[in-house]
Write a protein that holds these residues in place. Structure first.
Motif, PDB file in Angstrom:
ATOM      1  N   LYS A 152      51.096  41.439  92.311  1.00 29.06           N
ATOM      2  CA  LYS A 152      51.569  40.704  91.494  1.00 29.06           C
ATOM      3  C   LYS A 152      50.880  39.664  90.680  1.00 29.06           C
ATOM      4  N   GLN A 153      50.136  39.082  91.412  1.00 34.37           N
ATOM      5  CA  GLN A 153      49.332  37.860  90.995  1.00 34.37           C
ATOM      6  C   GLN A 153      48.202  38.374  90.043  1.00 34.37           C
ATOM      7  N   VAL A 154      47.546  39.496  90.793  1.00 33.76           N
ATOM      8  CA  VAL A 154      46.512  40.019  89.893  1.00 33.76           C
ATOM      9  C   VAL A 154      47.163  40.698  88.518  1.00 33.76           C
ATOM     10  N   GLU A 155      48.511  41.213  88.688  1.00 36.49           N
ATOM     11  CA  GLU A 155      48.762  41.642  87.307  1.00 36.49           C
ATOM     12  C   GLU A 155      49.029  40.410  86.459  1.00 36.49           C
ATOM     13  N   GLN A 156      49.442  39.373  86.985  1.00 33.54           N
ATOM     14  CA  GLN A 156      49.732  38.137  86.187  1.00 33.54           C
ATOM     15  C   GLN A 156      48.449  37.516  85.523  1.00 33.54           C
ATOM     16  N   ARG A 157      47.492  37.497  86.437  1.00 32.53           N
ATOM     17  CA  ARG A 157      46.394  37.184  85.893  1.00 32.53           C
ATOM     18  C   ARG A 157      45.748  38.041  84.835  1.00 32.53           C
ATOM     19  N   MET A 158      45.967  39.183  85.007  1.00 31.86           N
ATOM     20  CA  MET A 158      45.342  40.177  83.968  1.00 31.86           C
ATOM     21  C   MET A 158      46.203  39.884  82.519  1.00 31.86           C
ATOM     22  N   ALA A 159      47.326  39.915  82.658  1.00 36.90           N
ATOM     23  CA  ALA A 159      48.286  39.657  81.506  1.00 36.90           C
ATOM     24  C   ALA A 159      47.813  38.285  80.842  1.00 36.90           C
ATOM     25  N   ARG A 160      47.492  37.187  81.540  1.00 39.49           N
ATOM     26  CA  ARG A 160      47.007  36.018  80.991  1.00 39.49           C
ATOM     27  C   ARG A 160      45.526  36.394  80.258  1.00 39.49           C
ATOM     28  N   LEU A 161      44.708  37.013  81.033  1.00 42.24           N
ATOM     29  CA  LEU A 161      43.227  37.003  80.438  1.00 42.24           C
ATOM     30  C   LEU A 161      43.431  37.858  79.272  1.00 42.24           C
ATOM     31  N   LYS A 162      44.378  38.968  79.168  1.00 40.55           N
ATOM     32  CA  LYS A 162      44.518  39.710  78.037  1.00 40.55           C
ATOM     33  C   LYS A 162      44.778  38.926  76.568  1.00 40.55           C
TER      34      LYS A 162
ATOM     35  N   GLU B 294      38.313  24.944  64.825  1.00 44.59           N
ATOM     36  CA  GLU B 294      39.238  24.629  64.149  1.00 44.59           C
ATOM     37  C   GLU B 294      40.519  25.282  64.980  1.00 44.59           C
ATOM     38  N   VAL B 295      40.280  26.403  65.568  1.00 45.08           N
ATOM     39  CA  VAL B 295      41.353  27.071  66.567  1.00 45.08           C
ATOM     40  C   VAL B 295      41.727  26.199  67.767  1.00 45.08           C
ATOM     41  N   LEU B 296      40.504  25.756  67.955  1.00 46.41           N
ATOM     42  CA  LEU B 296      40.640  24.752  69.305  1.00 46.41           C
ATOM     43  C   LEU B 296      41.597  23.636  69.102  1.00 46.41           C
ATOM     44  N   ARG B 297      41.188  23.140  67.787  1.00 43.37           N
ATOM     45  CA  ARG B 297      41.787  21.914  67.405  1.00 43.37           C
ATOM     46  C   ARG B 297      43.403  22.071  67.327  1.00 43.37           C
ATOM     47  N   ASP B 298      43.694  23.259  67.060  1.00 42.43           N
ATOM     48  CA  ASP B 298      45.283  23.314  66.513  1.00 42.43           C
ATOM     49  C   ASP B 298      45.768  24.551  67.139  1.00 42.43           C
ATOM     50  N   HIS B 299      46.583  24.236  68.355  1.00 44.98           N
ATOM     51  CA  HIS B 299      47.235  25.231  68.925  1.00 44.98           C
ATOM     52  C   HIS B 299      48.096  26.299  68.046  1.00 44.98           C
ATOM     53  N   SER B 300      48.663  25.774  67.258  1.00 37.23           N
ATOM     54  CA  SER B 300      49.752  26.457  66.201  1.00 37.23           C
ATOM     55  C   SER B 300      49.105  27.573  65.538  1.00 37.23           C
ATOM     56  N   GLU B 301      47.689  27.567  65.625  1.00 35.19           N
ATOM     57  CA  GLU B 301      47.088  28.628  64.954  1.00 35.19           C
ATOM     58  C   GLU B 301      46.876  30.048  65.802  1.00 35.19           C
ATOM     59  N   CYS B 302      47.562  29.594  67.115  1.00 32.94           N
ATOM     60  CA  CYS B 302      47.160  30.763  67.976  1.00 32.94           C
ATOM     61  C   CYS B 302      48.509  31.797  67.822  1.00 32.94           C
ATOM     62  N   LEU B 303      47.850  33.118  67.801  1.00 29.87           N
ATOM     63  CA  LEU B 303      49.052  34.265  67.738  1.00 29.87           C
ATOM     64  C   LEU B 303      49.774  34.619  68.927  1.00 29.87           C
ATOM     65  N   THR B 304      49.296  34.269  69.934  1.00 34.77           N
ATOM     66  CA  THR B 304      49.415  34.657  71.345  1.00 34.77           C
ATOM     67  C   THR B 304      49.787  33.648  72.213  1.00 34.77           C
ATOM     68  N   GLU B 305      50.769  33.567  73.231  1.00 33.48           N
ATOM     69  CA  GLU B 305      50.648  32.485  74.142  1.00 33.48           C
ATOM     70  C   GLU B 305      49.821  32.795  75.510  1.00 33.48           C
ATOM     71  N   HIS B 306      49.260  31.719  75.444  1.00 28.60           N
ATOM     72  CA  HIS B 306      48.217  31.751  76.639  1.00 28.60           C
ATOM     73  C   HIS B 306      48.205  30.536  77.391  1.00 28.60           C
ATOM     74  N   ASP B 307      47.769  30.749  78.768  1.00 28.59           N
ATOM     75  CA  ASP B 307      48.301  29.721  79.565  1.00 28.59           C
ATOM     76  C   ASP B 307      47.315  29.732  80.900  1.00 28.59           C
ATOM     77  N   GLU B 308      46.128  29.850  80.703  1.00 23.88           N
ATOM     78  CA  GLU B 308      45.145  30.198  81.654  1.00 23.88           C
ATOM     79  C   GLU B 308      45.035  28.983  82.664  1.00 23.88           C
ATOM     80  N   ILE B 309      45.192  27.767  82.473  1.00 26.42           N
ATOM     81  CA  ILE B 309      44.909  26.782  83.263  1.00 26.42           C
ATOM     82  C   ILE B 309      45.840  26.988  84.713  1.00 26.42           C
ATOM     83  N   GLY B 310      45.057  26.978  85.610  1.00 24.88           N
ATOM     84  CA  GLY B 310      45.911  26.982  87.094  1.00 24.88           C
ATOM     85  C   GLY B 310      45.764  28.453  87.614  1.00 24.88           C
ATOM     86  N   ALA B 311      45.181  29.240  86.614  1.00 25.32           N
ATOM     87  CA  ALA B 311      45.497  30.836  86.920  1.00 25.32           C
ATOM     88  C   ALA B 311      44.231  31.202  88.180  1.00 25.32           C
TER      89      ALA B 311
END
Lengths: 142, 142
Positions: free
Chosen positions: A90-100, A125-142
């Motif tokens: 399960k953990q591996v699958e979650q990590r894969m989804a995040r990485l994707k 520019e993208v790093l400056r402004d999260h709102s430009e992101c099209l996907t939800e990502h949340d890698e920290i702590g993965a």
DNA sequence: CTTGAACCTCTAGCTGCTAGAGGATGTATC
DNA sequence: GATACATCCTCTAGCAGCTAGAGGTTCAAG
């Protein structure tokens, strides 16, 4: 009788790591030579191989401790071992989804960068402004 | 003027983490109140957002340091920022490939376990014997 | 003027190793 | 037996990137 160096080579584990496993109680204290050097037998070689292989599959040292514990009691039902493996999967699958999601975002960043000046750099520019992101990502702590 | 707590809430960063970033020089030393408490302005809020967002995309603190450095010099060419992002993308892709192999192996382990006794547990059996693996996996250090 | 949340510094801990200092042992060769 | 040299020993400290806690101070509201 194997020296720690031989064990190290046979399992692809650094000598220091083997001693570390002993220190945290994952490997048993081995016998010693007259001069005080560690001497291992085949049971210990097997145990270390088990540990290493489990690590390669991403199991935490704590999970491995449980698995080793279980394998010392061959007559118990194996639901627990199964549960640990499922948890890992399960953990591996979650990590894969995040990485994707991350990959998508990074690709977009890189593709949009036209190689001009920093001031116009899409990467920053993208790093400056999260709102430009099209996907939800949340890698920290993965 | 923002307190550290406000900054924490606005960026989803723990207070301790903000102080840690200051300690390692990633965040500048902020102004202080008369009593000695940290007070931030919007530039610092932006900087922290940048850091956090970059972390979410998996950039290391060192990479972020470089990126922040670059964004302080808007007239330079942006190849470097681009290169950092590409490097990160490559890493993400490598990690995904590794995880994919792991997932395959874990799935197989779990599916083959029929829920009997430990002695017959496929999970433990596979962990014991790498040669049963159908894929190359190598997660350690990933 | 008092309360209580939020702040301060400092130290130590987490995972899973890895590296180095400074010295003892083991084995092969002469 | 002497010597050389690889390998071993213990001990401490370090890596990333935080996180938690002790013990004390400041701030803002009532």
């Amino acid at each position: 009788m194997l020296t720690i160096g031989t064990l190290s080579k046979k399992t692809g584990t650094k000598v220091q790591t083997i001693r570390y496993y002993e220190q945290i109680g994952l490997m048993p204290e081995p016998g010693r030579s007259e001069g005080g050097q560690r001497r291992y037998d085949n049971a210990q070689l097997d145990r270390l191989s088990f540990i290493r292989h489990s690590r390669q599959l991403g199991f935490s040292l704590d999970a491995i401790r449980e698995l080793l514990d279980l394998s010392d009691h061959p007559n118990r039902p194996c639901d627990e071992a199964d549960a640990i493996a499922r948890r890992q999967l399960k953990q591996v699958e979650q990590r894969m989804a995040r990485l994707k999601a991350l990959r998508t975002e990074l690709k977009r960043m890189v593709h949009e960068c036209s190689g001009g000046r920093i001031a116009d750099c899409r990467v920053l520019e993208v790093l400056r402004d999260h709102s430009e992101c099209l996907t939800e990502h949340d890698e920290i702590g993965a």
